[in-house]
Each structure stands twice: as structure tokens, then as C-alpha cells.
Scaffold this active site. Structure first.
Site, PDB file in Angstrom:
ATOM      1  N   CYS A  66       0.828  -1.211   0.000  1.00  0.00           N
ATOM      2  CA  CYS A  66       0.000   0.000   0.000  1.00  0.00           C
ATOM      3  C   CYS A  66       0.861   1.259   0.000  1.00  0.00           C
ATOM      4  O   CYS A  66       1.792   1.383   0.804  1.00  0.00           O
ATOM      5  CB  CYS A  66      -0.906  -0.019   1.226  1.00  0.00           C
ATOM      6  SG  CYS A  66      -1.933   1.438   1.397  1.00  0.00           S
ATOM      7  N   PHE A 292     -20.742 -14.992  26.275  1.00  0.00           N
ATOM      8  CA  PHE A 292     -20.515 -13.861  25.375  1.00  0.00           C
ATOM      9  C   PHE A 292     -20.869 -14.310  23.952  1.00  0.00           C
ATOM     10  O   PHE A 292     -20.085 -14.155  23.016  1.00  0.00           O
ATOM     11  CB  PHE A 292     -19.068 -13.365  25.433  1.00  0.00           C
ATOM     12  CG  PHE A 292     -18.592 -12.962  26.804  1.00  0.00           C
ATOM     13  CD1 PHE A 292     -18.818 -11.678  27.288  1.00  0.00           C
ATOM     14  CD2 PHE A 292     -17.916 -13.857  27.618  1.00  0.00           C
ATOM     15  CE1 PHE A 292     -18.366 -11.303  28.555  1.00  0.00           C
ATOM     16  CE2 PHE A 292     -17.468 -13.502  28.880  1.00  0.00           C
ATOM     17  CZ  PHE A 292     -17.688 -12.213  29.350  1.00  0.00           C
ATOM     18  N   CYS A 388      -9.477 -12.224  22.014  1.00  0.00           N
ATOM     19  CA  CYS A 388      -8.984 -11.169  21.122  1.00  0.00           C
ATOM     20  C   CYS A 388      -7.956 -10.292  21.827  1.00  0.00           C
ATOM     21  O   CYS A 388      -7.648  -9.195  21.354  1.00  0.00           O
ATOM     22  CB  CYS A 388     -10.140 -10.329  20.576  1.00  0.00           C
ATOM     23  SG  CYS A 388     -11.184  -9.570  21.823  1.00  0.00           S
TER      24      CYS A 388
END
Length: 432
Positions: A66, A292, A388
Site C-alpha cells: 500500500c 458472550f 482477542c
């Protein structure tokens, strides 16, 4: 100019070198490299530094794809070969487990990974009007800055979403509320792509025509959100394809809204669900908790096994949609959903849910320390923990092992966010 040999990467993908016992964190440096660096922040025990020159490059160093890399904060690791990124994240997981939790799994699982480009099916893009030119900026924030990067394309977004960046600039600049637009959410489903705009003021008829024309030209769906997440509604077109994602291996489809939490990377999510189910090994006779649970990303695949599943989630809106998905997929008889604040879980409140043979835990970044501390004498024999945040996984794993008597069977990294420093993981705990 100081010179250092880079030992490893930290949790933000910065290279670490040491000078006289002090850790130096160097942006853009890779393990094994010899680099020149310039410190821009000095503390008693560490320094933050910019990379000035690579004297001896790593074999993992590559040219970033990029043109915005290094300025845009959307990626942190494009200068590192993708397989080396995954290996580095596996090491971050192992280091976190040991340095924070003082534990190691019996086995490290092979990391889960997928295509490194065009994977990001959900994104929140910042928006700002440029007063001098009257134009708009749309993109991620610059690296460690509140400014918005001036990006014209994005390689981690699906190509058709990347192609919308410049047309969205023109659209938002033409709206009467241009000065007050702060962000736009993108959600890509199996059948359509949705854009969500938060609006504090009513749109004019001219604004509405502009949005409708944009939709017709670009084959997207526009949602508007006048207040909180529950106020989001489909503005145009009112009918047409639903926003959804699928788990083909389990014959499941989940409808969702742009405001709902769904996994960013659909392909990796499918592999993650497959591995979680293999590790959990649900049986038809078992009663299993999915803590969750969100929309039921793991709940419904577990239910496909014939087990009885209880999905627990703090959001009443997500629980409502989880029930709808269970019914739509023919699983209402195997699934029960409940609303509970698992961050305030106690041994009594957990016991009130009944005894579970097994448990899957998939918490947000804060982890699930209250939940794991609440596990009592009727503890599930196996826990699969999807994380996470390696730091909170390490903390919670230490509780399970040292306080609750579980074996730490296995763990492995999940590369849900290629080219970023974000590390997801999966871990398994069993009672002896």
C-alpha cells in the site's frame, strides 16, 4: 545515531532492542535486523524510537503493498512477509502467556490464517471535512494520531469497498450535514454491502436524493442512525438482499445489522468456528454454555451437533437476533438464549444457570476474569476460550490453572487481522 540489533516484536509490532538494560521500541524494525534509530520519547526504563535506516535487513522484510503504509494507521506490518507476521503473533501469544500468566500450554496449535488482502468485511472509517478545499477525507486515522489519513484506496478492504472511498468523498461533501459527519461504518455481507451513516440532524430532501442516487449507482444499501445503535434503520432501498453471513460447513446463515458485532474476516471466522467445534467436541447428550455468545456465531454450530446449548450475552438486542437466527435455521429446540452481565458474574449467578458439561467463552478485549473466578464445584470438564487479547487470556488462563485446577491443554494464534498487530487466539482447558 544509535545502532541496535532487534530482538523481537512487542504487542504493537514495534521492534525491541536494548541499550544498557533499557528497552528501545523502534517503529518499523523487524527481528534480526540491525538498524539506526532516533528516539522521540525517553522514560527511565524504556524509549520510543523511529526507524532511520536498516543496516542489515531481515529476510522477512518486504516492500509494502500500500502506498499509504507508514502514514495510515490501518496497518502496522505490511513491511513483513505474511507468514512471518503469523509466526510473530504466535510468539506474542506465547510470550504473553508466560510473562503475564506464568503458564505455558502443553501443546501449541498451528496458527489459523487466511488471505492477507481484501479480508476486512467490517470497518469504521473516520470522516472529516477539509475546510480549505471544501472536500472530505475518509479513511483510518494516521499512525498514532487523531488526523485522518488521506487514502484513495485500501488493500485490506474488499476491492469493491476500496473503490467506494473516492465516490463517498464526493457524496458526503455534497450533503448539507457534511460538517457534522464524523464516521461511516462499512459492513459486507454475502448478498450486499451496507454503509451506515450517523446523523445528528435530519436530512433534507436534496440529501435523501443524493443518497438514493449513490445507492443506485454503486449497488450498496444505506442505513441511517439518528441516535444510539438500536435506532439504526435501513434507509434505501427498503427491500432487496439481506445483510448476512454464512457458515456453509454447518448450513447456517446469520442476518445482522451494521451496528452488530460480527467477525471482520469471514474466511478466518469459518476456520475458527470449525476448530473451536473440533476442540470442544460437543456430543448430543451434553449441555453446553456459550458465554458472550453475540449473534450465536458458535452457539448455532454447537447446536448442529445435537447438544443442548445455552447462549449468554449482555446485549438484549443481540440475544433477540440470536433467537431469530436459531428459529430461521431450524434450531430453536436445541438453543436457549439469556441476557446477563458476565462482567458481574458470581458463583451464585453462574450456578443458577445450571450445570454445564462444557463451556465456550468468547469475550471482548476485557476478558472474562469474573466469569472464570465464578466457576464452582460443578465446573465444566472442558473450556474452549476464544480470545482477542493475549494479555487478558493470560490472566484468565492463570486463574483457570492455578485456582480452578484445569490443565492448560493447548493454545494457538488466529490471524483475524492480517498486517495489523492484533492477535486473536484459541485455547483449551480440561479438568484432570
Amino acid at each position: 545515531m544509535p545502532i541496535g540489533k532487534i530482538e523481537s516484536l512487542d504487542h504493537e509490532a514495534r521492534g525491541i532492542t536494548r541499550q544498557e538494560g533499557k528497552a528501545i521500541f523502534v517503529d518499523g524494525a523487524l527481528p534480526g535486523e540491525t538498524v539506526e534509530y532516533a528516539s522521540f520519547r525517553r522514560k527511565s526504563k524504556f524509549e520510543l524510537a523511529h526507524l532511520v535506516h536498516v543496516i542489515k535487513p531481515s529476510t522477512a522484510r518486504v516492500e509494502p503493498c500500500c502506498p499509504h503504509f507508514g502514514v495510515c494507521g490501518g496497518c502496522a506490518m505490511q513491511h513483513m512477509e505474511p507468514s512471518a507476521q503469523v509466526a510473530a503473533k504466535q510468539r506474542v501469544l506465547e510470550d504473553s502467556l508466560w510473562h503475564i500468566g506464568r503458564i505455558r500450554p502443553e501443546t501449541m496449535l498451528p496458527p489459523i490464517q487466511g488471505e492477507p488482502w481484501g479480508y476486512r468485511h467490517r470497518a469504521r472509517l473516520a470522516v472529516r471535512r477539509v475546510s480549505k478545499s471544501g472536500g472530505m477525507l475518509i479513511g483510518f486515522h494516521e499512525w498514532r494520531s487523531s488526523y485522518i489519513a488521506d487514502i484513495r484506496s485500501c488493500a485490506i478492504l474488499p476491492p469493491h469497498v476500496s473503490a467506494l472511498l473516492m465516490p463517498m468523498r464526493e457524496l458526503f461533501a455534497a450533503l448539507s450535514i457534511a460538517e457534522r459527519i464524523r464516521e461511516v461504518d462499512v459492513a459486507v455481507g454475502e448478498h450486499c454491502t451496507a454503509l451506515l451513516l450517523r446523523i445528528l440532524d435530519p436530512l433534507t430532501p436534496a440529501d435523501e436524493r443524493l443518497l438514493c442516487d449513490f445507492v443506485d449507482r454503486n449497488d450498496v444499501v444505506f442505513y441511517l442512525q439518528p441516535k444510539g445503535p438500536d435506532t439504526a434503520f435501513r434507509f434505501y432501498p427498503s427491500g432487496g438482499p439481506r445483510l448476512s453471513y454464512t457458515l456453509p460447513e454447518f448450513g447456517l446463515e446469520f442476518d445482522f445489522k451494521p451496528t452488530d458485532f460480527t467477525q471482520v474476516n469471514h474466511a478466518v471466522n469459518r476456520v475458527l468456528v470449525r476448530r473451536a467445534l473440533r476442540l470442544l467436541d460437543p456430543q448430543p447428550s451434553e449441555r453446553i454454555a456459550d458465554m458472550f455468545c453475540g449473534l450465536g456465531n458458535f452457539t448455532l454450530p454447537i447446536a448442529r451437533s445435537g447438544a443442548t446449548v445455552i447462549g449468554v450475552e449482555g446485549s438484549a438486542a443481540l440475544v433477540r437476533r440470536g433467537r431469530e437466527s436459531a428459529a430461521a435455521n431450524g434450531l430453536a429446540d436445541h438453543v436457549e438464549f439469556g441476557v446477563a452481565n458476565l462482567f458481574e458474574c458470581t458463583e451464585q449467578s453462574l450456578a443458577a444457570l445450571g450445570r454445564f458439561d462444557k463451556m465456550l467463552i468468547d469475550p471482548p478485549r476485557e476478558g472474562a476474569v469474573e466469569l472464570v473466578r465464578a466457576i464452582g464445584k460443578d465446573a465444566p470438564k472442558r473450556i474452549v476460550y476464544v480470545s482477542c487479547n493475549p494479555g487478558t487470556l493470560a490472566r484468565d488462563a492463570a486463574v483457570l490453572v492455578t485456582e480452578k485446577g484445569y490443565r492448560f491443554v493447548s493454545a494457538g494464534a488466529v490471524n483475524m487481522f492480517p498486517h495489523t498487530a492484533h492477535v486473536e487466539s484459541i485455547a483449551v482447558f480440561e479438568l484432570p
